[in-house]
Design an enzyme around this catalytic site. Structure first.
Site, PDB file in Angstrom:
ATOM      1  N   ASP A 170       0.861  -1.178   0.000  1.00 23.92           N
ATOM      2  CA  ASP A 170       0.000   0.000   0.000  1.00 23.92           C
ATOM      3  C   ASP A 170       0.900   1.231   0.000  1.00 23.92           C
ATOM      4  OD1 ASP A 170      -2.424  -1.392   0.066  1.00 23.92           O
ATOM      5  OD2 ASP A 170      -2.476  -1.451   2.246  1.00 23.92           O
TER       6      ASP A 170
ATOM      7  N   ASP B  99      -7.003  -1.270  -4.620  1.00 23.49           N
ATOM      8  CA  ASP B  99      -8.087  -0.860  -3.721  1.00 23.49           C
ATOM      9  C   ASP B  99      -8.954   0.209  -4.379  1.00 23.49           C
ATOM     10  OD1 ASP B  99      -6.966  -2.550  -1.790  1.00 23.49           O
ATOM     11  OD2 ASP B  99      -5.812  -0.920  -0.881  1.00 23.49           O
TER      12      ASP B  99
END
Length: 173
Positions: A114, A132
């Site tokens: 991330d 995401d």
């Protein structure tokens, strides 16, 4: 045959894959690059859970669930490809690409890379990635399709009820 929804999935997957590889190669975990002051930062982070860091260390569970979801999405895209529901199929393509992107990270490394971090004053939104984002935008497209179709369905029901009502009034007794 309309296969461009699979190309949407491939594009989301490739963009996610490339950005994750760049972050993993160029930044140490925890390292940050300011993009817009303290509001938007590129931050190298690893997540062993799901969205927002929930269900940490549940790798096998996520792999099984993702395989089931990806299989269902591929089947549904294939079954619905000729219906012309662009919002739905675009959304499913985005969800598919994002799911496969995060699946690959989990399957190979046991964690997801991330790197997109947003701060709103003292609140830091959970760090996320392109996969995401594709999943969230895909779900939004699916919801838009649902809203548009529910509006169309209620019109069809209303028209059918009006037709039935008119037929009953015109029948001689």
């Amino acid at each position: 045959m309309r296969l461009y929804y699979y190309w949407i999935a491939v594009a989301a997957f490739v963009l996610d894959f490339i950005t994750k590889k760049i972050i993993a190669a160029q930044l140490d975990i925890g390292e940050q690059i300011s993009v817009i002051g303290n509001f938007f930062l590129i931050t190298s982070h690893r997540n062993r859970g799901a969205a927002f860091g929930i269900l940490q260390e549940q790798r096998v569970f996520f792999i099984i669930i993702t395989v089931l979801i990806v299989s269902a999405i591929v089947w549904y895209i294939h079954a619905s490809r000729n219906t012309g529901k662009s919002w739905l199929l675009t959304g499913l393509g985005l969800v598919l690409g994002g799911a496969v992107g995060n699946f690959l990270d989990r399957a190979i490394a046991g964690e997801v890379v991330d790197f997109l971090m947003f701060n709103f004053g003292s609140y830091t939104f959970p760090i996320f990635n392109v996969a995401d984002s594709a999943i969230c935008v895909g779900v939004a497209c699916i919801l838009i399709d649902t809203l548009l179709n529910s509006k169309d369905d209620s019109k069809k029901i209303s028209n059918r009820e009006d037709k039935d009502h008119n037929e009953h009034e015109q029948q001689p007794v």
